[in-house]
Scaffold this motif. Structure first.
Motif, PDB file in Angstrom:
ATOM      1  N   ASP A 197      -4.009 -23.000  40.621  1.00 28.92           N
ATOM      2  CA  ASP A 197      -3.996 -24.228  40.287  1.00 28.92           C
ATOM      3  C   ASP A 197      -2.630 -24.768  40.159  1.00 28.92           C
ATOM      4  OD1 ASP A 197      -3.179 -24.049  37.166  1.00 28.92           O
ATOM      5  OD2 ASP A 197      -4.173 -22.027  37.783  1.00 28.92           O
ATOM      6  N   ASP A 198      -2.572 -26.254  40.074  1.00 27.79           N
ATOM      7  CA  ASP A 198      -1.353 -26.956  40.202  1.00 27.79           C
ATOM      8  C   ASP A 198      -0.408 -26.648  39.051  1.00 27.79           C
ATOM      9  OD1 ASP A 198      -2.145 -28.092  42.095  1.00 27.79           O
ATOM     10  OD2 ASP A 198      -2.866 -30.071  41.293  1.00 27.79           O
ATOM     11  N   LEU A 199      -1.043 -26.353  37.754  1.00 26.59           N
ATOM     12  CA  LEU A 199      -0.161 -25.982  36.576  1.00 26.59           C
ATOM     13  C   LEU A 199       0.615 -24.589  37.034  1.00 26.59           C
ATOM     14  CD1 LEU A 199      -1.972 -27.111  33.338  1.00 26.59           C
ATOM     15  CD2 LEU A 199       0.114 -28.326  34.321  1.00 26.59           C
ATOM     16  N   THR A 200       0.010 -23.835  37.376  1.00 27.32           N
ATOM     17  CA  THR A 200       0.361 -22.294  37.627  1.00 27.32           C
ATOM     18  C   THR A 200       1.722 -22.580  38.843  1.00 27.32           C
ATOM     19  OG1 THR A 200      -1.753 -21.250  36.942  1.00 27.32           O
ATOM     20  CG2 THR A 200       0.179 -20.149  38.097  1.00 27.32           C
ATOM     21  N   LYS A 201       1.213 -23.180  39.746  1.00 26.85           N
ATOM     22  CA  LYS A 201       2.212 -23.324  41.037  1.00 26.85           C
ATOM     23  C   LYS A 201       3.269 -24.220  40.722  1.00 26.85           C
ATOM     24  CE  LYS A 201       0.314 -26.072  44.123  1.00 26.85           C
ATOM     25  NZ  LYS A 201      -0.316 -26.491  45.041  1.00 26.85           N
ATOM     26  N   GLU A 202       3.280 -25.150  39.776  1.00 23.07           N
ATOM     27  CA  GLU A 202       4.404 -26.156  39.845  1.00 23.07           C
ATOM     28  C   GLU A 202       5.625 -25.242  38.901  1.00 23.07           C
ATOM     29  OE1 GLU A 202       4.466 -29.841  36.972  1.00 23.07           O
ATOM     30  OE2 GLU A 202       3.354 -30.301  38.525  1.00 23.07           O
ATOM     31  N   VAL A 203       6.879 -25.795  39.276  1.00 22.04           N
ATOM     32  CA  VAL A 203       7.808 -25.397  38.382  1.00 22.04           C
ATOM     33  C   VAL A 203       7.889 -26.235  37.220  1.00 22.04           C
ATOM     34  CG1 VAL A 203      10.197 -24.482  38.465  1.00 22.04           C
ATOM     35  CG2 VAL A 203       8.658 -24.036  40.442  1.00 22.04           C
ATOM     36  N   VAL A 204       7.944 -25.831  36.162  1.00 22.67           N
ATOM     37  CA  VAL A 204       8.076 -26.633  34.927  1.00 22.67           C
ATOM     38  C   VAL A 204       9.276 -26.129  34.345  1.00 22.67           C
ATOM     39  CG1 VAL A 204       7.057 -27.509  32.685  1.00 22.67           C
ATOM     40  CG2 VAL A 204       5.358 -26.983  34.633  1.00 22.67           C
ATOM     41  N   LYS A 248      10.640 -33.809  11.736  1.00 24.59           N
ATOM     42  CA  LYS A 248       9.258 -34.046  12.200  1.00 24.59           C
ATOM     43  C   LYS A 248       9.289 -35.195  13.553  1.00 24.59           C
ATOM     44  CE  LYS A 248       4.522 -35.259  11.273  1.00 24.59           C
ATOM     45  NZ  LYS A 248       4.416 -36.376  12.277  1.00 24.59           N
ATOM     46  N   THR A 249      10.008 -36.168  13.419  1.00 19.40           N
ATOM     47  CA  THR A 249      10.359 -37.220  14.429  1.00 19.40           C
ATOM     48  C   THR A 249      10.772 -36.615  15.680  1.00 19.40           C
ATOM     49  OG1 THR A 249      10.631 -39.112  12.724  1.00 19.40           O
ATOM     50  CG2 THR A 249      11.089 -39.183  15.063  1.00 19.40           C
ATOM     51  N   THR A 250      11.727 -35.733  15.477  1.00 17.26           N
ATOM     52  CA  THR A 250      12.394 -34.772  16.708  1.00 17.26           C
ATOM     53  C   THR A 250      11.381 -34.163  17.287  1.00 17.26           C
ATOM     54  OG1 THR A 250      14.533 -34.838  15.501  1.00 17.26           O
ATOM     55  CG2 THR A 250      14.283 -33.399  17.228  1.00 17.26           C
ATOM     56  N   VAL A 251      10.528 -33.302  16.567  1.00 20.53           N
ATOM     57  CA  VAL A 251       9.406 -32.463  16.933  1.00 20.53           C
ATOM     58  C   VAL A 251       8.538 -33.384  17.827  1.00 20.53           C
ATOM     59  CG1 VAL A 251       7.677 -30.956  16.682  1.00 20.53           C
ATOM     60  CG2 VAL A 251       9.731 -30.826  15.189  1.00 20.53           C
ATOM     61  N   ASP A 252       7.954 -34.558  17.368  1.00 17.67           N
ATOM     62  CA  ASP A 252       7.063 -35.239  18.012  1.00 17.67           C
ATOM     63  C   ASP A 252       7.612 -35.812  19.389  1.00 17.67           C
ATOM     64  OD1 ASP A 252       5.086 -35.171  16.120  1.00 17.67           O
ATOM     65  OD2 ASP A 252       5.963 -36.811  14.831  1.00 17.67           O
ATOM     66  N   THR A 253       9.011 -36.078  19.407  1.00 11.23           N
ATOM     67  CA  THR A 253       9.539 -36.476  20.421  1.00 11.23           C
ATOM     68  C   THR A 253       9.585 -35.530  21.719  1.00 11.23           C
ATOM     69  OG1 THR A 253      10.972 -37.929  19.225  1.00 11.23           O
ATOM     70  CG2 THR A 253      11.889 -37.405  21.624  1.00 11.23           C
ATOM     71  N   HIS A 254       9.784 -34.325  21.211  1.00 10.53           N
ATOM     72  CA  HIS A 254       9.730 -33.032  21.945  1.00 10.53           C
ATOM     73  C   HIS A 254       8.528 -32.882  22.499  1.00 10.53           C
ATOM     74  CE1 HIS A 254      13.951 -31.440  22.029  1.00 10.53           C
ATOM     75  NE2 HIS A 254      14.001 -31.537  20.689  1.00 10.53           N
ATOM     76  N   LYS A 300       4.765 -34.881  29.111  1.00  8.19           N
ATOM     77  CA  LYS A 300       5.157 -35.449  30.709  1.00  8.19           C
ATOM     78  C   LYS A 300       5.585 -34.248  31.508  1.00  8.19           C
ATOM     79  CE  LYS A 300       6.720 -39.766  28.679  1.00  8.19           C
ATOM     80  NZ  LYS A 300       7.864 -40.722  28.401  1.00  8.19           N
ATOM     81  N   LYS A 301       6.227 -33.303  31.006  1.00 12.29           N
ATOM     82  CA  LYS A 301       6.891 -32.435  32.098  1.00 12.29           C
ATOM     83  C   LYS A 301       5.718 -31.553  32.611  1.00 12.29           C
ATOM     84  CE  LYS A 301      11.682 -31.673  30.596  1.00 12.29           C
ATOM     85  NZ  LYS A 301      12.459 -30.945  30.059  1.00 12.29           N
ATOM     86  N   ILE A 302       4.637 -30.996  31.773  1.00 13.96           N
ATOM     87  CA  ILE A 302       3.616 -30.151  32.452  1.00 13.96           C
ATOM     88  C   ILE A 302       2.332 -31.033  32.668  1.00 13.96           C
ATOM     89  CG2 ILE A 302       4.516 -28.330  30.794  1.00 13.96           C
ATOM     90  CD1 ILE A 302       2.219 -28.910  28.838  1.00 13.96           C
ATOM     91  N   ASN A 303       2.572 -32.197  32.252  1.00 14.00           N
ATOM     92  CA  ASN A 303       1.506 -33.258  33.166  1.00 14.00           C
ATOM     93  C   ASN A 303       0.102 -32.849  32.740  1.00 14.00           C
ATOM     94  OD1 ASN A 303       0.331 -35.061  34.653  1.00 14.00           O
ATOM     95  ND2 ASN A 303       0.031 -33.871  36.735  1.00 14.00           N
ATOM     96  N   VAL A 304      -0.058 -32.783  31.122  1.00 20.10           N
ATOM     97  CA  VAL A 304      -1.339 -32.836  30.623  1.00 20.10           C
ATOM     98  C   VAL A 304      -1.562 -34.200  30.050  1.00 20.10           C
ATOM     99  CG1 VAL A 304      -1.146 -30.201  30.388  1.00 20.10           C
ATOM    100  CG2 VAL A 304      -0.370 -31.598  28.664  1.00 20.10           C
TER     101      VAL A 304
END
Length: 203
Positions: free
Chosen positions: A133-140, A170-176, A182-186
């Motif tokens: 599957d794409d999430l396993t194959k993709e290098v994140v 908390k705002t920093t956590v939300d930004t992360h 975005k990076k893991i594409n969910v």
């Protein structure tokens, strides 16, 4: 009406699925279980038309539970729900009597599609089981801070909990969290929690 039972040892995954599926007028969730033995008792008492079950669970795995359920209630349709996409696992579930197989990183919309397809035509096997599957194959590539936050999400902590643990805002956590999504594409909070739970030991 489709009556549904869900078996999964991560309660957060059950909660996310219930939140989504409870809004569907043609589906009624009749119960949930966190291990294979509890699933068998649930099916005996509630007689759901469809069961979604994890393959790896405490006490009794999904393969063994599926065999027992199909012996006692052959009309019950079972969908395997797992991160394991190996041919062997798929074949074992098919031999046990499963009517379908979907990956845990599938969208909730795909879970819904699988339920309705199994109800109408009897079978549904995710295309992802035939390939990596794409999430396993993709290098994140995540930063050290993002990995820490993802691990804590997988352990069930809220954004405020994570902020307190890491001594950041908390705002920093939300930004992360947004950057990780975005990076893991969910898609959204529920899918992020599912991803984090499945990978919390990978970091």
């Amino acid at each position: 009406m489709i009556t549904l039972a869900i078996a999964e040892d991560h309660q957060a995954l059950i909660d996310g699925m219930k939140l989504f599926l409870n809004s569907q007028s043609d589906i009624q969730i009749v119960g949930e279980a966190n291990d294979g033995d509890a699933l068998i008792e649930l099916v005996r008492s509630k007689r759901p038309s469809i069961v979604i079950t994890d393959i790896r669970m405490p006490k009794r795995d999904g393969i063994s539970a599926t065999k027992i359920i199909k012996e006692e209630f052959p009309e019950t349709k079972i969908i395997a729900f797992s991160m394991f996409d190996q041919t062997e696992a798929v074949e074992q579930m098919k031999q046990a009597g499963a009517s379908g197989y979907i990956m845990k990183n599938s969208s909730l919309q795909k879970v819904l599609e699988a339920i309705r397809t199994v109800d109408k035509v009897g079978k549904y096997f995710d295309d992802a089981i035939l390939t990596i599957d794409d999430l396993t194959k993709e290098v994140v590539i995540l930063s050290a801070r993002e990995k820490d936050i993802l691990r804590l999400i997988g352990e069930g902590h809220s954004s405020q909990d994570i902020a307190d643990i890491l001594c950041i805002g908390k705002t920093t956590v939300d930004t992360h969290r947004k950057n990780i999504i975005k990076k893991i594409n969910v898609h959204g909070k529920t899918d992020l929690i599912r991803y984090a739970i499945e990978r919390k030991y990978d970091f």
